[in-house]
Design an enzyme around this catalytic site. Structure first.
Site, mmCIF file in Angstrom:
data_model
loop_
_atom_site.group_PDB
_atom_site.id
_atom_site.type_symbol
_atom_site.label_atom_id
_atom_site.label_comp_id
_atom_site.label_asym_id
_atom_site.label_seq_id
_atom_site.Cartn_x
_atom_site.Cartn_y
_atom_site.Cartn_z
ATOM 1 N N GLU A 297 -5.790 -28.777 -6.658
ATOM 2 C CA GLU A 297 -5.367 -27.406 -6.378
ATOM 3 C C GLU A 297 -5.669 -26.422 -7.493
ATOM 4 O O GLU A 297 -5.908 -25.244 -7.243
ATOM 5 C CB GLU A 297 -3.856 -27.372 -6.082
ATOM 6 C CG GLU A 297 -3.502 -27.915 -4.720
ATOM 7 C CD GLU A 297 -2.016 -27.769 -4.428
ATOM 8 O OE1 GLU A 297 -1.445 -26.735 -4.777
ATOM 9 O OE2 GLU A 297 -1.437 -28.715 -3.865
ATOM 10 N N ASP B 253 3.577 -32.674 -2.369
ATOM 11 C CA ASP B 253 4.616 -32.165 -1.473
ATOM 12 C C ASP B 253 3.991 -31.674 -0.166
ATOM 13 O O ASP B 253 2.809 -31.859 0.095
ATOM 14 C CB ASP B 253 5.418 -31.056 -2.162
ATOM 15 C CG ASP B 253 4.517 -29.922 -2.654
ATOM 16 O OD1 ASP B 253 3.318 -29.911 -2.300
ATOM 17 O OD2 ASP B 253 5.019 -29.060 -3.389
ATOM 18 N N ARG C 92 8.130 -30.219 -8.793
ATOM 19 C CA ARG C 92 8.867 -29.861 -7.568
ATOM 20 C C ARG C 92 9.419 -31.134 -6.963
ATOM 21 O O ARG C 92 8.713 -31.876 -6.288
ATOM 22 C CB ARG C 92 7.953 -29.131 -6.582
ATOM 23 C CG ARG C 92 7.465 -27.790 -7.097
ATOM 24 C CD ARG C 92 6.749 -26.984 -6.038
ATOM 25 N NE ARG C 92 6.223 -25.748 -6.614
ATOM 26 C CZ ARG C 92 4.964 -25.563 -6.987
ATOM 27 N NH1 ARG C 92 4.101 -26.548 -6.830
ATOM 28 N NH2 ARG C 92 4.573 -24.416 -7.497
ATOM 29 N N GLU D 159 3.332 -28.652 0.946
ATOM 30 C CA GLU D 159 2.289 -27.643 0.779
ATOM 31 C C GLU D 159 0.971 -28.317 0.392
ATOM 32 O O GLU D 159 -0.098 -27.937 0.881
ATOM 33 C CB GLU D 159 2.702 -26.624 -0.289
ATOM 34 C CG GLU D 159 3.878 -25.748 0.091
ATOM 35 C CD GLU D 159 3.621 -24.907 1.332
ATOM 36 O OE1 GLU D 159 2.538 -24.305 1.439
ATOM 37 O OE2 GLU D 159 4.512 -24.863 2.208
ATOM 38 N N TYR E 85 5.584 -34.342 -11.958
ATOM 39 C CA TYR E 85 5.533 -33.254 -10.978
ATOM 40 C C TYR E 85 6.834 -32.474 -10.979
ATOM 41 O O TYR E 85 7.925 -33.050 -10.997
ATOM 42 C CB TYR E 85 5.244 -33.816 -9.591
ATOM 43 C CG TYR E 85 4.871 -32.764 -8.589
ATOM 44 C CD1 TYR E 85 3.815 -31.902 -8.840
ATOM 45 C CD2 TYR E 85 5.568 -32.636 -7.396
ATOM 46 C CE1 TYR E 85 3.457 -30.927 -7.917
ATOM 47 C CE2 TYR E 85 5.220 -31.667 -6.468
ATOM 48 C CZ TYR E 85 4.164 -30.807 -6.731
ATOM 49 O OH TYR E 85 3.826 -29.849 -5.814
ATOM 50 N N HIS F 136 10.382 -38.822 -5.327
ATOM 51 C CA HIS F 136 9.520 -39.725 -6.086
ATOM 52 C C HIS F 136 10.158 -40.020 -7.441
ATOM 53 O O HIS F 136 10.619 -41.109 -7.694
ATOM 54 C CB HIS F 136 8.129 -39.104 -6.253
ATOM 55 C CG HIS F 136 7.457 -38.790 -4.957
ATOM 56 N ND1 HIS F 136 6.918 -39.762 -4.154
ATOM 57 C CD2 HIS F 136 7.255 -37.615 -4.310
ATOM 58 C CE1 HIS F 136 6.407 -39.202 -3.063
ATOM 59 N NE2 HIS F 136 6.599 -37.898 -3.149
ATOM 60 N N ASP G 295 -1.426 -31.481 -4.389
ATOM 61 C CA ASP G 295 -0.074 -31.873 -4.800
ATOM 62 C C ASP G 295 0.601 -32.749 -3.743
ATOM 63 O O ASP G 295 0.241 -32.730 -2.565
ATOM 64 C CB ASP G 295 0.790 -30.634 -5.077
ATOM 65 C CG ASP G 295 0.365 -29.932 -6.360
ATOM 66 O OD1 ASP G 295 -0.406 -30.517 -7.134
ATOM 67 O OD2 ASP G 295 0.809 -28.788 -6.581
#
Length: 778
Positions: A9, A90, A291, A92, A289, A334, A88
């Protein structure tokens, strides 16, 4: 040439990953989302077809066309079978991977998808060893959220524009957040606190001071005075000394929510600043990560923490802990946010990034350390006096016997007051006893951190959306950061050293909202409107239930379209019925009183730009006068005197040297003076009180700036001006930048015209507000 293409990303992430993968891989970035739902399609139809299975049109963002072209070229070079999607982990990220497949012509069923929660060599290598394909259930959950948000915005916002004065838009998730702020503000307004008198005393035990407090509080000043007066001639004895062991345990490692809360309270970071710094730390491979709803740590992380703590502090400081995630719908379950290498202390030259890293590292270490052991001491101080009262003072102390996890924090503070060596029966000497007036505190306004905590408690939003929610309510003008330090108020203080009681009056600040989120009048109005007419949109339980339904879609327990149907049917009926809403009744309006000079009514009401005052009725022959609402007042509270004072503007301050009137007033952007057609800001001065001398200073400074702006004007109207980005030439239709090597003062008329002839950029004109279209009934 590289045999494999990995798409991530962000460019920063691409550089780090390419370093680990070696020469067989090239890593490119999509720079976030590449496609979005357009505002309208080329043929004018809605981009989401609610009557045909919610079929959705996506278009490549205009600024991403070059990126897409580069990615297509790279895919062609390596072959579609050698493409790896590493967006990523998640929802999104999963959706971005799907959009990449759709745009680049990749097969969703076979294209390799890899995920990792930290950017380290081992994590990347392990991910490449075990690729999967795109999880379309997770994609469907993201689509459901995006479609739902678009439907609400597309159909509800036009209703807000038509029915709410000054209304901008309404969103599915930010609207409940605004409601929280408004409800808290209403609680503060309605709060009626009582006052009490709290008694404290300091005693001397030899050369050591002991601070104590009376458990009882007095309701009135006479009661407090009577108690202090009763201390005259009293003697004080230690009794019931008790010591008890205590422990203090560390908190769990950070989730997105708790990191934002801690960074806000300890570092003063906004949610946006926190996530920006965390993103950089993650992309550079320094933390996992950012989020996540999880408080878990991997077995490797637990082992590394135990080894580091034992070698750095001693084995007695290490205690392996496994925390459980409270959020039942955690979609990023996670790992918690932690450093990728606990041994690393310095990771960035940027002080903001480093401070956030220190916070994460300390919290991670502390979570795997032994409890702090404390010794808590309590003593009663008997008051020997003649009136037979049984009230006694109590002193409490706390000593850290073993610091445990507190050792992880650089600035470890003493747990509490330390009491000197003392025993039952010891005599104490009163130094000073004080009864201070205290006031009940209203509920606290939300900070960004406490609002995130409340949203999480209610199940509204997810780790990836908290910062966006808080940013949106501010950019839309529905809330703002408070700046007030509060107002002074008198506080009565009674004191005695065992003789006469003295009374003094001190001052303290109250009502500060600095740094807190305060709803604006527009926020209060939109929240009231939605609560009255679209309660479904602002209902906390409904919003939380929708989040759970997204979770169910992601785990293949609920069909995407079934969920959307359940929402859209009732919602669209409310849209259809909105035509019956009377705009004139939206927002409070009240008659403040009558102007004694004109005998006309003064109304406080909501206008296009917020609350305002109106002198005279709308249906009068003479046009009504308008004035902005005085600072610190509301439609419900503004008084007649305050309103009359507001209508004293515009005020003639005096005249300039050439005889022009100087008018002082308050406008949409604050206080100003007007001379002819020239407007001059006079912040922070008050237009009611600004003097002629001050006004002339502001005027002179403005004239100086205006003179500096106009370098030259030619006969045909072509001008050479000083602009924000340097000198330029304009004829009113086109602008042309003056080259750096050219002196704008020496520019000839022919040279100016030549620059304009080469220019492509038309001069910017203020665009008229677009006509708002009403949503068609389906």
């Amino acid at each position: 040439m590289s045999k494999n293409l990995v798409i991530v990303e962000s460019p920063a992430k691409a550089k780090t990953i390419e370093k680990y993968l070696g020469g067989d891989f090239i890593v490119l970035s999509s720079i976030g989302h590449i496609r979005a739902i357009p505002k309208k399609t080329k043929d004018g139809t809605p981009p989401v077809d609610v009557n045909n299975g919610y079929n959705t049109v996506y278009e490549v963002d205009s600024e991403k066309r070059k990126t897409v072209a580069e990615l297509k070229k790279a895919v062609k070079a390596v072959g579609k079978d050698n493409v790896w999607l590493a967006t990523d982990e998640d929802r999104e990220g999963e959706a971005i991977a799907w959009h990449l497949c759709e745009t680049l012509g990749l097969d969703v069923k076979t294209t390799k998808r890899i995920v990792f929660h930290e950017i380290t060599k081992s994590a990347i290598e392990n991910a490449v060893k075990s690729p999967r394909t795109i999880d379309m259930d997770i994609v469907a959950a993201q689509q459901a959220r995006q479609i739902l948000d678009r439907i609400v915005g597309f159909e509800l916002s036009p209703v807000v524009w038509r029915k709410v004065p000054g209304g901008k838009s309404a969103g599915r998730v930010q609207s409940p957040a605004v409601r929280l702020l408004v409800e808290r503000e209403n609680e503060i307004t309605e709060f009626e606190g009582a006052t009490k008198y709290k008694v404290t005393a300091s005693f001397m035990h030899g050369n050591e001071e002991i601070k104590s407090e009376l458990p009882k509080k007095f309701d009135t000043e006479p009661e407090a005075h009577e108690f202090l007066a009763s201390l005259e001639g009293a003697d004080y004895t230690v009794s019931n000394l008790s010591k008890k062991p205590g422990t203090r345990n560390p908190g769990a490692p950070f989730t997105t929510s708790t990191l934002q809360q801690a960074a806000n309270s300890r570092l003063g970071f906004s949610s946006k600043a926190t996530m920006s710094a965390a993103q950089k730390l993650y992309q550079s491979g320094k933390i996992t990560y950012m989020r996540t709803d999880s408080v878990n740590l991997s077995s490797q992380a637990l082992a590394a923490a135990a080894q580091y703590i034992s070698s750095t502090y001693g084995e007695e400081y290490s205690q392996v802990r496994k925390f459980s995630t409270k959020s039942a719908g955690a979609q990023e379950a996670h790992e918690a946010i932690r450093p990728t290498d606990l041994k690393t202390e310095n990771v960035s030259s940027n002080p903001y990034d480093q401070k956030l890293y220190d916070l994460i590292r300390q919290r991670t270490l502390a979570s795997q350390m032994a409890p702090a052991k404390l010794e808590k001491t309590t003593i009663n101080i008997d008051i020997g006096r003649q009136n037979g009262s049984t009230d006694n003072f109590v002193a409490k102390g706390e000593v850290v016997v073993f610091p445990g996890f507190l050792k992880a924090y650089a600035s470890m503070k003493q747990a509490g007051d330390i009491l000197p060596p003392i025993a039952d029966g010891d005599k104490l000497e009163l130094s000073l006893a004080t009864a201070r007036q205290s006031f009940d505190k209203p509920p606290a306004r939300y900070s960004e951190g406490s609002l995130v905590k409340k949203l999480e408690e209610l199940g509204i939003g997810r780790p990836s959306t908290y910062a966006t929610i808080i940013g949106t309510v501010q950019t839309r003008g529905y809330a703002e950061k408070g700046e007030s330090e509060g107002q002074e108020r008198d506080v009565v203080v009674l004191s005695t050293d065992g003789s006469a009681v003295e009374r003094t009056v001190e001052q303290e600040k109250t009502g500060s909202n600095k740094g807190k989120l305060v709803p604006t009048p527009s926020g209060e109005l939109i929240s009231s409107f939605l609560t009255d007419h679209f309660n479904q949109v602002v209902d906390y339980d409904f919003t939380a239930r929708v989040e759970k339904e997204f979770d169910q879609i992601a785990s293949n327990k609920l069909a995407r379209n079934d969920m959307l149907d359940n929402f859209y049917g009732p919602f669209h009926k409310l849209i259809d019925d909105s035509g019956e809403i009377d705009r004139s009744k939206v927002g409070s309006s009240r008659e403040v009183g009558v102007d004694p000079k004109t005998n006309k009514p003064i109304l406080a009401r909501f206008g296009r730009f917020g609350p305002m005052l109106q002198l005279g009725a709308t249906d009068d022959e003479a046009k009504p006068q308008f004035a902005p609402m005085p600072r610190g007042t509301k439609i419900e509270t503004v008084s007649l005197d305050e309103a009359l004072h507001a209508f004293e503007l515009p005020r003639t301050v005096g005249q300039t040297e050439d005889g022009q009137d100087i008018l002082a007033n308050i406008g949409r952007f604050g206080p100003y003076i007007k001379v002819g057609k020239l407007f001059v800001s006079i912040k922070p001065e008050d237009p009611h009180t600004i003097t002629l001398e001050q006004a002339l200073e502001f005027y002179a400074e403005k004239l100086k700036k205006e003179a500096e702006k106009y370098i030259n004007t030619f006969d045909d109207g072509v001008q050479v001006l000083n602009g924000r980005f340097g000198p330029y030439v304009t004829d009113g239709k086109k602008n042309a930048k003056v080259p750096k090597e050219t002196d704008p003062k020496e520019l000839t008329h022919d040279e100016a015209k030549e620059l304009l002839a080469k220019a492509k950029t038309p001069a910017k004109k203020r665009r008229a507000a677009p006509k708002r279209k009403t949503a068609k009934k389906k």
